[in-house]
Structure formats: C-alpha cells, structure tokens
Motif scaffolding. Structure first.
Motif, PDB file in Angstrom:
ATOM      1  N   ASP A  71      -1.065   8.301  12.967  1.00  0.00           N
ATOM      2  CA  ASP A  71      -0.649   7.187  12.642  1.00  0.00           C
ATOM      3  C   ASP A  71      -0.367   6.385  11.306  1.00  0.00           C
ATOM      4  OD1 ASP A  71      -0.136   6.663  15.045  1.00  0.00           O
ATOM      5  OD2 ASP A  71      -3.059   5.962  15.303  1.00  0.00           O
ATOM      6  N   HIS A  72       0.301   5.873  10.925  1.00  0.00           N
ATOM      7  CA  HIS A  72       0.515   5.118   9.981  1.00  0.00           C
ATOM      8  C   HIS A  72       0.361   3.960   9.298  1.00  0.00           C
ATOM      9  CE1 HIS A  72       4.448   4.007  10.760  1.00  0.00           C
ATOM     10  NE2 HIS A  72       4.461   4.390  10.996  1.00  0.00           N
ATOM     11  N   VAL A  73       0.286   3.666   7.996  1.00  0.00           N
ATOM     12  CA  VAL A  73      -0.092   1.991   7.886  1.00  0.00           C
ATOM     13  C   VAL A  73       1.667   0.908   8.277  1.00  0.00           C
ATOM     14  CG1 VAL A  73       1.358   2.209   5.725  1.00  0.00           C
ATOM     15  CG2 VAL A  73       0.538   0.044   6.204  1.00  0.00           C
ATOM     16  N   GLU A  74       1.861   0.005   8.351  1.00  0.00           N
ATOM     17  CA  GLU A  74       2.674  -0.852   9.625  1.00  0.00           C
ATOM     18  C   GLU A  74       3.718  -1.061   8.271  1.00  0.00           C
ATOM     19  OE1 GLU A  74       3.914  -3.722  12.482  1.00  0.00           O
ATOM     20  OE2 GLU A  74       1.917  -3.965  11.269  1.00  0.00           O
ATOM     21  N   ALA A  75       4.544  -1.061   7.810  1.00  0.00           N
ATOM     22  CA  ALA A  75       5.258  -0.613   6.504  1.00  0.00           C
ATOM     23  C   ALA A  75       6.794  -0.225   7.499  1.00  0.00           C
ATOM     24  CB  ALA A  75       5.118  -1.187   6.203  1.00  0.00           C
ATOM     25  N   ARG A  76       7.932  -1.296   7.239  1.00  0.00           N
ATOM     26  CA  ARG A  76       8.513  -0.433   7.156  1.00  0.00           C
ATOM     27  C   ARG A  76       9.773   0.022   6.299  1.00  0.00           C
ATOM     28  NH1 ARG A  76       9.210  -4.682  11.073  1.00  0.00           N
ATOM     29  NH2 ARG A  76      10.723  -6.029   9.867  1.00  0.00           N
ATOM     30  N   ASP A  77       9.188  -0.756   4.994  1.00  0.00           N
ATOM     31  CA  ASP A  77      10.562  -0.667   3.897  1.00  0.00           C
ATOM     32  C   ASP A  77       8.923  -0.665   2.857  1.00  0.00           C
ATOM     33  OD1 ASP A  77      11.617  -2.373   1.420  1.00  0.00           O
ATOM     34  OD2 ASP A  77      12.960  -0.973   1.938  1.00  0.00           O
ATOM     35  N   ARG A 103     -18.151  -9.304   1.331  1.00  0.00           N
ATOM     36  CA  ARG A 103     -18.239  -8.645   1.915  1.00  0.00           C
ATOM     37  C   ARG A 103     -16.803  -7.895   2.804  1.00  0.00           C
ATOM     38  NH1 ARG A 103     -20.607  -2.618   1.871  1.00  0.00           N
ATOM     39  NH2 ARG A 103     -21.553  -3.723   0.798  1.00  0.00           N
ATOM     40  N   SER A 104     -17.167  -8.985   4.733  1.00  0.00           N
ATOM     41  CA  SER A 104     -17.341  -9.204   5.126  1.00  0.00           C
ATOM     42  C   SER A 104     -15.688  -9.938   5.472  1.00  0.00           C
ATOM     43  CB  SER A 104     -17.700 -10.866   6.602  1.00  0.00           C
ATOM     44  OG  SER A 104     -17.156 -10.656   7.499  1.00  0.00           O
ATOM     45  N   GLU A 105     -15.630 -11.253   4.253  1.00  0.00           N
ATOM     46  CA  GLU A 105     -14.116 -11.238   4.010  1.00  0.00           C
ATOM     47  C   GLU A 105     -12.757 -10.467   3.433  1.00  0.00           C
ATOM     48  OE1 GLU A 105     -15.180 -15.133   1.321  1.00  0.00           O
ATOM     49  OE2 GLU A 105     -15.940 -16.653   3.113  1.00  0.00           O
ATOM     50  N   GLU A 106     -13.605 -10.106   2.750  1.00  0.00           N
ATOM     51  CA  GLU A 106     -13.005  -8.801   1.892  1.00  0.00           C
ATOM     52  C   GLU A 106     -12.181  -7.679   2.801  1.00  0.00           C
ATOM     53  OE1 GLU A 106     -12.815  -5.459  -1.497  1.00  0.00           O
ATOM     54  OE2 GLU A 106     -14.813  -6.413  -1.400  1.00  0.00           O
ATOM     55  N   LEU A 107     -12.996  -7.493   3.877  1.00  0.00           N
ATOM     56  CA  LEU A 107     -12.370  -6.613   4.774  1.00  0.00           C
ATOM     57  C   LEU A 107     -11.502  -7.062   5.256  1.00  0.00           C
ATOM     58  CD1 LEU A 107     -15.414  -3.884   5.036  1.00  0.00           C
ATOM     59  CD2 LEU A 107     -13.609  -3.741   4.063  1.00  0.00           C
ATOM     60  N   GLU A 108     -11.536  -8.837   6.417  1.00  0.00           N
ATOM     61  CA  GLU A 108     -10.999  -9.041   6.728  1.00  0.00           C
ATOM     62  C   GLU A 108      -9.054  -9.461   6.315  1.00  0.00           C
ATOM     63  OE1 GLU A 108     -11.392  -9.425  10.617  1.00  0.00           O
ATOM     64  OE2 GLU A 108     -13.232  -8.414  10.150  1.00  0.00           O
ATOM     65  N   GLN A 109      -9.225 -10.096   5.102  1.00  0.00           N
ATOM     66  CA  GLN A 109      -7.975  -9.232   4.262  1.00  0.00           C
ATOM     67  C   GLN A 109      -7.531  -8.102   3.831  1.00  0.00           C
ATOM     68  OE1 GLN A 109      -9.545 -11.097   0.516  1.00  0.00           O
ATOM     69  NE2 GLN A 109      -9.650 -13.390   1.180  1.00  0.00           N
ATOM     70  N   ARG A 110      -7.962  -7.213   4.272  1.00  0.00           N
ATOM     71  CA  ARG A 110      -7.787  -5.873   4.375  1.00  0.00           C
ATOM     72  C   ARG A 110      -6.867  -5.665   5.552  1.00  0.00           C
ATOM     73  NH1 ARG A 110     -10.663  -2.493   1.364  1.00  0.00           N
ATOM     74  NH2 ARG A 110     -11.325  -3.412  -0.873  1.00  0.00           N
ATOM     75  N   LYS A 111      -7.982  -5.909   6.109  1.00  0.00           N
ATOM     76  CA  LYS A 111      -7.360  -4.815   7.906  1.00  0.00           C
ATOM     77  C   LYS A 111      -5.847  -5.857   8.213  1.00  0.00           C
ATOM     78  CE  LYS A 111     -11.924  -3.980   9.517  1.00  0.00           C
ATOM     79  NZ  LYS A 111     -13.248  -3.803  10.268  1.00  0.00           N
ATOM     80  N   GLU A 112      -5.945  -7.362   7.020  1.00  0.00           N
ATOM     81  CA  GLU A 112      -5.208  -8.095   7.814  1.00  0.00           C
ATOM     82  C   GLU A 112      -3.830  -7.451   6.796  1.00  0.00           C
ATOM     83  OE1 GLU A 112      -1.867 -10.697   9.450  1.00  0.00           O
ATOM     84  OE2 GLU A 112      -4.027  -9.808  10.030  1.00  0.00           O
ATOM     85  N   ALA A 113      -4.086  -6.731   5.564  1.00  0.00           N
ATOM     86  CA  ALA A 113      -2.459  -6.155   5.111  1.00  0.00           C
ATOM     87  C   ALA A 113      -2.197  -5.028   5.477  1.00  0.00           C
ATOM     88  CB  ALA A 113      -3.435  -6.417   3.107  1.00  0.00           C
ATOM     89  N   TYR A 114      -3.486  -4.254   5.507  1.00  0.00           N
ATOM     90  CA  TYR A 114      -2.967  -2.744   5.821  1.00  0.00           C
ATOM     91  C   TYR A 114      -3.423  -1.996   7.722  1.00  0.00           C
ATOM     92  CZ  TYR A 114      -3.439  -1.927   0.859  1.00  0.00           C
ATOM     93  OH  TYR A 114      -3.149  -2.734  -0.460  1.00  0.00           O
ATOM     94  N   ARG A 115      -2.585  -3.015   8.089  1.00  0.00           N
ATOM     95  CA  ARG A 115      -2.280  -2.482   9.287  1.00  0.00           C
ATOM     96  C   ARG A 115      -1.887  -0.743   9.802  1.00  0.00           C
ATOM     97  NH1 ARG A 115       0.598  -8.055  12.524  1.00  0.00           N
ATOM     98  NH2 ARG A 115      -1.388 -10.128  10.814  1.00  0.00           N
ATOM     99  N   TRP A 116      -2.675  -1.245  10.949  1.00  0.00           N
ATOM    100  CA  TRP A 116      -1.844   0.462  11.407  1.00  0.00           C
ATOM    101  C   TRP A 116      -1.297   0.910  12.853  1.00  0.00           C
ATOM    102  CZ3 TRP A 116      -3.415   4.990   9.611  1.00  0.00           C
ATOM    103  CH2 TRP A 116      -5.186   5.121   9.537  1.00  0.00           C
ATOM    104  N   LYS A 117      -0.296   1.224  12.301  1.00  0.00           N
ATOM    105  CA  LYS A 117       1.319   1.699  12.971  1.00  0.00           C
ATOM    106  C   LYS A 117       1.102   3.026  14.030  1.00  0.00           C
ATOM    107  CE  LYS A 117       6.011   1.126  13.982  1.00  0.00           C
ATOM    108  NZ  LYS A 117       6.047   0.684  15.040  1.00  0.00           N
ATOM    109  N   GLU A 118       0.879   2.482  14.959  1.00  0.00           N
ATOM    110  CA  GLU A 118       1.152   4.004  16.110  1.00  0.00           C
ATOM    111  C   GLU A 118       1.732   4.815  16.148  1.00  0.00           C
ATOM    112  OE1 GLU A 118       1.203   5.270  21.025  1.00  0.00           O
ATOM    113  OE2 GLU A 118       0.556   3.438  20.249  1.00  0.00           O
ATOM    114  N   SER A 119       2.442   6.382  15.531  1.00  0.00           N
ATOM    115  CA  SER A 119       3.539   6.602  14.757  1.00  0.00           C
ATOM    116  C   SER A 119       4.118   6.778  16.623  1.00  0.00           C
ATOM    117  CB  SER A 119       2.668   8.574  13.860  1.00  0.00           C
ATOM    118  OG  SER A 119       4.157   8.635  13.705  1.00  0.00           O
ATOM    119  N   GLU A 120       5.432   7.242  15.812  1.00  0.00           N
ATOM    120  CA  GLU A 120       6.183   7.912  16.955  1.00  0.00           C
ATOM    121  C   GLU A 120       6.363   9.249  16.719  1.00  0.00           C
ATOM    122  OE1 GLU A 120      10.288   6.026  15.929  1.00  0.00           O
ATOM    123  OE2 GLU A 120       9.690   4.546  15.314  1.00  0.00           O
ATOM    124  N   ARG A 121       6.744   9.388  18.163  1.00  0.00           N
ATOM    125  CA  ARG A 121       6.577  10.898  18.632  1.00  0.00           C
ATOM    126  C   ARG A 121       5.060  12.043  18.191  1.00  0.00           C
ATOM    127  NH1 ARG A 121      12.657  12.706  17.718  1.00  0.00           N
ATOM    128  NH2 ARG A 121      14.215  10.710  18.185  1.00  0.00           N
TER     129      ARG A 121
END
Length: 576
Positions: free
Chosen positions: A151-157, A129-147
């Motif tokens: 907040d949303h997922v970190e992905a420009r494309d 369980r711990s390993e799975e969540l660590e992998q997901r937190k790396e894959a789905y990072r938060w990005k502080e939203s502009e303006r």
C-alpha cells in the motif's frame, strides 16, 4: 511586565517566505500571552509562564494585494522559532513545515524531553497531539495498492501530496533539468572508457559484478547443485581441476538463480517483441580468489533446447549467454531490489510514521529526516516507471509479475545485512566490499544512538552506462543450441538505439548526486534540540567519518574503487 523575545528563522529555499501577516501566541501551563504580530524576525509578547510543555500558536492572515485587491497564494516555510525568556533561558520550537492556510498552527517546545504518548500527560499536550495526528491522517491517506503491491500514499500526482512531502523548486529543477547528454559523454570518457567498456567481456569482471556491482544481493554459496541444473565434472574442467562435489564442500562454488523471472510476460517496444531469460549461473572461486562463471543455463527447465553454456564454447556462444544473464540482472534488480525493497518499502514506513507519530515524539524526530522526498519520487515512479510503455523487457504486466513474486519471497532477515550474508553463506569470500562496508555501516546505524532505514548510492549508471554490460531488454529469444552465435546475432539481440537511450537516461537520472543532496548523518533540520541527542548525533557523525576514511584508504589499492557505501556517498533518504 515581563517580556519574551521571539526570533523566527526562515528556510533559504525559494518561495519559503511569506508576505502574509503572521501572529503568535505563547501558551504555558499557567498562562497565555496576547496575540502579537510578528514584525520582521522578532517580536515581544506579554507575560506568560514558559514551562517544558509550552506551545507556540502561529496564526496566518492574508495580506491583500493593494493593486489587485485579491489575496494571493503565499505559503510560508519557517524553520524554527526561538523564545528568550526574561531569565535568559532560550526555548526552541522546531517547525520545518509548510503553512498553507489561515488556521491556527501549534508547535511544541523541543528542548524538554522528547515525549512519548505515556509521558505527554498534560491535557493540553494530549489535545494538541491528537489534533496533529488527525490532520496528518487526513493529509496522508493510505491507498490500497493495485495488483497486490505494498500500500502507498493516496496521490495520483506529486501536486496532490502535502507541500511538506513535495520536491522543493530546487529539487524539481535539478531532477528535470540536467543536461543528460553532456554528463553521459563526460562519463564515457572516465569510468566507462577506462574500465567497463574495456572489461565487460571478461569472465573476471562478469564474476566481480555479482559481488560489488549493481546487485550483490543474489549470489549465494551452495551446498548442492539445484535439481534443475545438471552440471557435470567434465563441463567445468577448464576452471575446476578437481571434483565438483569437492569444490562445493570447500565453499568454492556459488550460484545466482533468476527463477523469479521464469515465464514472465514480456512486452513489445515499437511493435518489436522483447525477450527475457531466467538463468542459472554457476561461479567458481579460483585459487587466486577471483570469482568466475563456469556454467550458464538460460532457462529454468532442463531440456535439449536449453543447453548449458560453458567457457569452453565458442567466444560468441559464451558471450551471448553472459549478455542474457546481464539483461536478466537489469530487470530483476530494477524491480525487486531497487523499486520494491528500496522505494516501495520505504514508503510504507514513511506514511506510517507521518500518520501515527506527532512531531514531539522521539521516533518522529529520529526518522523524519530519512523520509525526505520519498513520497514524491515514488509517485513519479508509479506514474512513469511502472507503466505499459517502459524500456525493459518486463514492461507492463511482466513488471507486476516480478514485483508480486518478489514481494511474496521477501523475508525480514533479507533486509538485515548480517543475517542476509549468513543465510547466503557469503561470510568468507574475499574481495566482497559490499559485505565489508555494508556490515560496518549497519553496525554504526544500529548502535544505541541510531536505528533507521536508509539506502545507498546505487552503481546502476556506472555499470549500465555501457549498454552491452547491462541491456534492459533483448530483441531475440535466448539461444536454443550452440554454435550459432556470431557478432551479427549478438548485435541483433541487443536493444535498439531508442531503447538504449531511454535506459541510459533513466539510469543516469537515478544515480546522480543533485545539488540538494544530504548525506547520511547530516541533519539540516534540527528536530532534536536537547543536549543528549545532540551529543549522540555528533558521535554518530564521527563514526561515519572514520568509516569513510577507512574506505578511502582501502580504495587506493583497488583497480576499481568501491565507493558506494562510503558514508559521504550514502543519501540520508530515498530521494531518487
């Protein structure tokens, strides 16, 4: 030696199978099998005790191209694995995830009780369980939203998202390859030609749309006039034969207030300044239960150059005032009720789910189908819709102004339909089909066997495909005096052909039902494999079917059928 028969089920999506070598191990509390090669769809593995905490280990190894001597990228999307034990019992391992590397991937058995963190007490279970969540937190990072937006997922494309969150090839082809003009002309010959195009000027239809059109979320029954809306009894005598205060007390007077648009900065489109009103609209429920407009003020601050337009004014003065209201409706709906409340808020829940709950958790199983495509479509929205070169009056900085104001005014109860209807005093007005169908659907969703957020099939294109009924922008400032409007001034104020085409094309793309549409209550991915959840899902689906039948039966007698909350038309997630 006892053997266990393993069957792998593949997705039917294009490019979901792999040529790589796949190996499998079965792990239980009392043993682990040897590593075995998955030959075709089945294999047999050696002795291992399969308990409810059993884990499948999947190992991908590259298959070299015999001619090019290289390892091609060959991802794999398995649906599930079934393991048949020697005693005949079948264990199911839901997967439904892309495997894109040559690492070890572990999947938990799904037929035991869905496990929360407190119930998953074995060392092996906690570790995975711990390993799975660590992998997901790396894959789905938060990005502080502009303006100041959510907040949303970190992905420009979209390509920067994990494959699990990206459109499938079929979705990409459907989303980007539709023959828009062919569909648009087909639509003009049906809904628009027969109703919107013929009725958009009428006060009855203008009022109807606040209940059952693009945005039924703004109208409210009032107990007093706003201080900045100086409507008198004499102004409304054409419709209200009695005293305005008396009609208010009877619950017959309604208001739509676009104050969130007040002072919003508008953009230029092709070097032409665009304009946006911030109207106040007063409506009256007639003795025949029709909702009609009785007064319109196009700006928030009362002034001599901000007249109150009335049905008794010239036909062009009154029509032009209504058109500015409809343009305000386009901008507020698109940014507040569509983009913010549907897309951006759904993304917050989706990212939180993916970062915090493992696949074995019951809430993950319940909610994950309702996040399908949401991250991908939101990345596209941030790249192409919230941009300086839009097709609406409030493009560029104006968009952010509206979004920030909308977010700051958002309340939790406004997202709960029963509470929202009550707060707006809309419990008793007749012919409010959004309320009727929405409350029934909400009750089914919040029964003991379901509890999640979803969206519904938006009527944007049905009501906006005929541009004068829902212009995305206006090219002239709102009128400051009466008696000046003509057919020519109305035509000059409406958006040009380029802007109209872009707006209609966007509305069309946002409201089509694509070939991979999944309706509410359908679950192509079987995350729940236990008997009790399966029974509850069947009950849920049956309740939705009965509601759909009731809506269809009611719609037979309506001049404009209200189909948008028919469960057959409601998508299972925010996908467009």
């Amino acid at each position: 030696m006892e053997t266990y028969q393993v069957t792998v089920y593949h997705s039917k999506e294009t490019n979901s199978c792999t040529l790589n070598n796949i190996y499998i191990k079965l792990r239980g509390e009392k043993g682990t099998s040897e590593q075995n090669w998955l030959s075709g769809n089945e294999c047999y593995v050696g002795t291992v005790y399969l308990l409810l905490t059993c884990i499948v280990q999947i190992i991908c190894k590259c298959c070299l191209d015999p001619f090019l001597k290289i390892s091609p990228e060959d991802n794999w999307f398995p649906k599930k694995i079934e393991v048949k034990a020697p005693n005949g019992k079948i264990y199911i391992f839901p997967m439904y995830t892309w495997i894109t590397d040559f690492q070890i991937h572990c999947f938990r058995e799904g037929q035991g009780l869905s496990l929360t963190v407190n119930e998953d007490c074995t060392p092996l279970g906690k570790k995975k369980r711990s390993e799975e969540l660590e992998q997901r937190k790396e894959a789905y990072r938060w990005k502080e939203s502009e303006r100041g937006l959510p907040d949303h997922v970190e992905a420009r494309d979209p390509s920067q998202l994990p494959l699990d969150a990206q459109f499938t090839l079929r979705k990409y082809l459907g989303f980007g390859g539709v023959a828009v003009l062919d569909y648009i002309w087909t639509w003009f010959e049906t809904f628009s030609e027969h109703y919107v195009k013929n009725n958009w000027r009428d006060d009855d239809f203008f009022g109807y749309q606040f209940l059952n059109g693009l945005n039924p979320m703004l109208i409210k029954c009032i107990k007093a006039l706003p201080d900045n809306f100086h409507v008198t009894d004499g102004m409304i005598s054409q419709y209200c034969k009695g005293n305005l205060d008396d009609e208010i007390k009877k619950g017959n007077i309604f208001l739509c207030d676009y104050k969130l648009l007040d002072g919003v900065e508008t953009q230029e489109i092709h070097k032409t300044k665009q304009y946006l009103a911030a109207p106040l609209v007063l409506l009256y429920k007639t003795p025949k239960d029709k909702l009609v407009p009785i007064a319109i003020q196009l700006q928030q601050k009362p002034a001599a150059d901000n007249p109150i337009f009335l049905p008794s004014d010239s036909q062009y003065d009154w029509l032009l005032a209504k058109i500015y209201v409809r343009s305000a409706e386009f901008n507020l709906h698109q940014l507040n009720f569509h983009l913010l409340r549907t897309h951006l808020l759904a993304e917050v829940f989706a990212v939180s789910l993916l970062r915090n709950l493992p696949m074995v958790h019951p809430l993950y199983k319940l909610l994950i189908p309702h996040t399908r495509y949401t991250l991908n479509v939101n990345v596209l929205a941030r790249n192409y819709l919230i941009s300086p070169n839009g097709f609406a009056a409030s493009g560029g900085d104006g968009m952010y102004q509206i979004l920030k104001r909308s977010l700051s005014s958002l309340t939790y109860t406004s997202l709960c339909i029963h509470d929202d209807i009550k707060e707006r005093g809309m419990e008793n007005i007749p012919n409010f089909y959004y309320r009727d169908d929405g409350c029934r659907l909400w009750d089914i969703l919040h029964s003991p066997y379901q509890n999640f957020m979803t969206t519904f099939c938006s009527p944007q294109y049905d009501f906006g495909g005929w541009m004068p009924n829902l212009p995305s922008t206006m090219q002239c400032p709102p009128p400051t005096e009466k008696g000046k409007a003509t057919e020519e001034t109305i035509m000059a104020a409406l958006p040009n052909k380029y802007t109209t085409c872009k707006a209609i094309e966007t509305l069309f793309l946002l409201t089509q039902q694509y070939s991979d549409f999944v309706k509410l209550g359908d679950y192509p991915e079987e995350h729940f494999t236990e008997e009790k959840p399966r029974e509850l899902i069947k009950k849920f689906q049956e309740d939705l079917r009965k509601l759909s039948e009731k809506i269809k039966e009611r719609n037979k007698i309506l001049p404009v059928p209200y189909e948008y909350l028919d469960p057959e038309n409601v998508p299972n997630s925010v996908t467009i």
